[in-house]
Design a protein around this motif. Structure first.
Motif, PDB file in Angstrom:
ATOM      1  N   SER A 163       0.489   3.134 -25.462  1.00 49.12           N
ATOM      2  CA  SER A 163      -0.333   4.199 -26.020  1.00 49.12           C
ATOM      3  C   SER A 163      -1.811   3.822 -25.966  1.00 49.12           C
ATOM      4  N   ILE A 164      -2.642   4.837 -25.954  1.00 52.73           N
ATOM      5  CA  ILE A 164      -4.083   4.605 -25.950  1.00 52.73           C
ATOM      6  C   ILE A 164      -4.494   3.896 -27.233  1.00 52.73           C
ATOM      7  N   ALA A 224     -16.787  -9.506 -20.402  1.00 53.95           N
ATOM      8  CA  ALA A 224     -15.857  -9.013 -19.376  1.00 53.95           C
ATOM      9  C   ALA A 224     -14.536  -8.575 -20.005  1.00 53.95           C
ATOM     10  N   ALA A 225     -14.046  -9.314 -20.993  1.00 53.33           N
ATOM     11  CA  ALA A 225     -12.797  -8.951 -21.665  1.00 53.33           C
ATOM     12  C   ALA A 225     -12.961  -7.632 -22.409  1.00 53.33           C
ATOM     13  N   THR A 226     -14.083  -7.452 -23.090  1.00 51.66           N
ATOM     14  CA  THR A 226     -14.336  -6.207 -23.811  1.00 51.66           C
ATOM     15  C   THR A 226     -14.455  -5.049 -22.832  1.00 51.66           C
ATOM     16  N   LYS A 227     -15.147  -5.272 -21.736  1.00 51.42           N
ATOM     17  CA  LYS A 227     -15.314  -4.228 -20.726  1.00 51.42           C
ATOM     18  C   LYS A 227     -13.972  -3.850 -20.102  1.00 51.42           C
ATOM     19  N   ALA A 228     -13.126  -4.834 -19.816  1.00 55.95           N
ATOM     20  CA  ALA A 228     -11.805  -4.551 -19.252  1.00 55.95           C
ATOM     21  C   ALA A 228     -10.942  -3.781 -20.243  1.00 55.95           C
ATOM     22  N   ALA A 229     -11.035  -4.131 -21.516  1.00 55.87           N
ATOM     23  CA  ALA A 229     -10.265  -3.413 -22.537  1.00 55.87           C
ATOM     24  C   ALA A 229     -10.747  -1.967 -22.650  1.00 55.87           C
ATOM     25  N   CYS A 230     -12.055  -1.755 -22.581  1.00 60.54           N
ATOM     26  CA  CYS A 230     -12.598  -0.391 -22.603  1.00 60.54           C
ATOM     27  C   CYS A 230     -12.107   0.389 -21.386  1.00 60.54           C
ATOM     28  N   ALA A 231     -12.133  -0.246 -20.230  1.00 58.58           N
ATOM     29  CA  ALA A 231     -11.688   0.414 -18.998  1.00 58.58           C
ATOM     30  C   ALA A 231     -10.223   0.824 -19.098  1.00 58.58           C
ATOM     31  N   ALA A 232      -9.406  -0.008 -19.725  1.00 56.11           N
ATOM     32  CA  ALA A 232      -7.989   0.325 -19.892  1.00 56.11           C
ATOM     33  C   ALA A 232      -7.820   1.537 -20.795  1.00 56.11           C
ATOM     34  N   VAL A 233      -8.595   1.601 -21.869  1.00 59.36           N
ATOM     35  CA  VAL A 233      -8.532   2.761 -22.771  1.00 59.36           C
ATOM     36  C   VAL A 233      -8.966   4.013 -22.024  1.00 59.36           C
ATOM     37  N   LEU A 234     -10.023   3.910 -21.238  1.00 65.28           N
ATOM     38  CA  LEU A 234     -10.546   5.068 -20.516  1.00 65.28           C
ATOM     39  C   LEU A 234      -9.639   5.505 -19.378  1.00 65.28           C
ATOM     40  N   ALA A 235      -8.892   4.579 -18.798  1.00 64.12           N
ATOM     41  CA  ALA A 235      -8.013   4.899 -17.671  1.00 64.12           C
ATOM     42  C   ALA A 235      -6.725   5.586 -18.118  1.00 64.12           C
ATOM     43  N   ALA A 236      -6.379   5.436 -19.371  1.00 66.12           N
ATOM     44  CA  ALA A 236      -5.142   6.044 -19.879  1.00 66.12           C
ATOM     45  C   ALA A 236      -5.317   7.551 -20.019  1.00 66.12           C
ATOM     46  N   THR A 237      -4.222   8.260 -19.917  1.00 67.17           N
ATOM     47  CA  THR A 237      -4.243   9.710 -20.070  1.00 67.17           C
ATOM     48  C   THR A 237      -4.298  10.059 -21.551  1.00 67.17           C
ATOM     49  N   ALA A 238      -5.330  10.786 -21.922  1.00 66.87           N
ATOM     50  CA  ALA A 238      -5.527  11.151 -23.329  1.00 66.87           C
ATOM     51  C   ALA A 238      -4.811  12.451 -23.640  1.00 66.87           C
ATOM     52  N   VAL A 239      -3.864  12.374 -24.575  1.00 72.80           N
ATOM     53  CA  VAL A 239      -3.164  13.561 -25.055  1.00 72.80           C
ATOM     54  C   VAL A 239      -3.361  13.594 -26.566  1.00 72.80           C
ATOM     55  N   GLY A 240      -4.051  14.593 -27.035  1.00 75.29           N
ATOM     56  CA  GLY A 240      -4.272  14.732 -28.467  1.00 75.29           C
ATOM     57  C   GLY A 240      -5.653  14.259 -28.887  1.00 75.29           C
ATOM     58  N   GLU A 241      -6.041  14.725 -30.060  1.00 77.84           N
ATOM     59  CA  GLU A 241      -7.388  14.432 -30.577  1.00 77.84           C
ATOM     60  C   GLU A 241      -7.588  12.957 -30.887  1.00 77.84           C
ATOM     61  N   ALA A 242      -6.561  12.269 -31.382  1.00 75.44           N
ATOM     62  CA  ALA A 242      -6.695  10.844 -31.700  1.00 75.44           C
ATOM     63  C   ALA A 242      -7.003  10.045 -30.434  1.00 75.44           C
ATOM     64  N   ASN A 243      -6.303  10.341 -29.355  1.00 71.77           N
ATOM     65  CA  ASN A 243      -6.551   9.632 -28.101  1.00 71.77           C
ATOM     66  C   ASN A 243      -7.944   9.936 -27.545  1.00 71.77           C
ATOM     67  N   ARG A 244      -8.340  11.196 -27.624  1.00 71.84           N
ATOM     68  CA  ARG A 244      -9.679  11.548 -27.142  1.00 71.84           C
ATOM     69  C   ARG A 244     -10.760  10.881 -27.991  1.00 71.84           C
ATOM     70  N   SER A 245     -10.494  10.728 -29.266  1.00 69.63           N
ATOM     71  CA  SER A 245     -11.449  10.091 -30.165  1.00 69.63           C
ATOM     72  C   SER A 245     -11.671   8.622 -29.792  1.00 69.63           C
ATOM     73  N   VAL A 246     -10.578   7.891 -29.604  1.00 68.87           N
ATOM     74  CA  VAL A 246     -10.748   6.476 -29.258  1.00 68.87           C
ATOM     75  C   VAL A 246     -11.348   6.329 -27.862  1.00 68.87           C
ATOM     76  N   GLN A 247     -11.083   7.289 -26.976  1.00 67.92           N
ATOM     77  CA  GLN A 247     -11.724   7.235 -25.668  1.00 67.92           C
ATOM     78  C   GLN A 247     -13.230   7.487 -25.770  1.00 67.92           C
ATOM     79  N   ARG A 248     -13.663   8.339 -26.695  1.00 69.42           N
ATOM     80  CA  ARG A 248     -15.107   8.548 -26.899  1.00 69.42           C
ATOM     81  C   ARG A 248     -15.778   7.248 -27.335  1.00 69.42           C
ATOM     82  N   VAL A 249     -15.121   6.507 -28.213  1.00 66.05           N
ATOM     83  CA  VAL A 249     -15.679   5.232 -28.673  1.00 66.05           C
ATOM     84  C   VAL A 249     -15.710   4.226 -27.522  1.00 66.05           C
TER      85      VAL A 249
END
Length: 175
Positions: A21-22, A65-90
């Motif tokens: 999950s995201i 680099a670890a933080t950037k890779a973790a952000c990239a993983a969150v952004l690469a995931a498919t966002a379904v729902g407001e909670a997922n879109r919220s964490v992707q905004r962050v």
């Protein structure tokens, strides 16, 4: 580099499997922030080229680099729902700050995150909003702490710059 919550080797920026999950990826991202802050704090105020400091610089680069890779993983995931879109905004906010070379842009992003924290949060009526909002707040607090490390207006900056002052000490108690 591995922390208790996150392995850089497991997250190379590719889209994760659908079973992850995201919010779990975001939790892994949060796990990278303490190391990033610690390593960046070690370099606070250093602007020269000293071979003795190379180890700290490499550690800070690896943490980033670890933080950037973790952000990239969150952004690469498919966002379904407001909670997922919220964490992707962050996560996108962090990526924008990490990738920006413009201090004014970073200052604008920082001010936006401070003044519009509500815009990154999940509405309360959504299931699980409280837990996700706690994580969003932790991430935004981490961003503020990270950006404050080099902030000359941060109250701790003067203590860090003056030899003999203990920057971790609180106000002196009067007898």
């Amino acid at each position: 580099m591995t922390t208790s919550l996150y392995s850089v080797k497991k997250c190379d920026g590719k889209a994760p499997s659908s079973s992850v999950s995201i919010v779990a990826l975001f939790t892994a991202f949060l796990g990278t922030l303490p190391r990033l802050l610690e390593d960046e704090r070690d370099l606070c105020g250093y602007s020269g080229q000293d071979p003795a400091v190379d180890l700290w610089i490499r550690a800070a680069d690896a943490s980033l680099a670890a933080t950037k890779a973790a952000c990239a993983a969150v952004l690469a995931a498919t966002a379904v729902g407001e909670a997922n879109r919220s964490v992707q905004r962050v996560a996108q906010l962090f990526m924008d700050v990490i990738e920006s070379a413009d201090p004014e842009e970073v200052a604008d992003l920082r001010a936006n995150a401070r003044l519009r924290r509500w815009a990154y949060r999940v509405p309360g009526e959504i299931a699980g909003a409280h837990q996700v909002n706690l994580q969003v707040d932790m991430a935004l607090d981490g961003l503020e702490s990270w950006l404050a490390l080099e902030d000359p207006f941060d109250a701790r900056a003067q203590a860090w710059a003056e030899p003999g002052l203990d920057c971790d000490a609180g106000p002196a108690l009067s007898a």
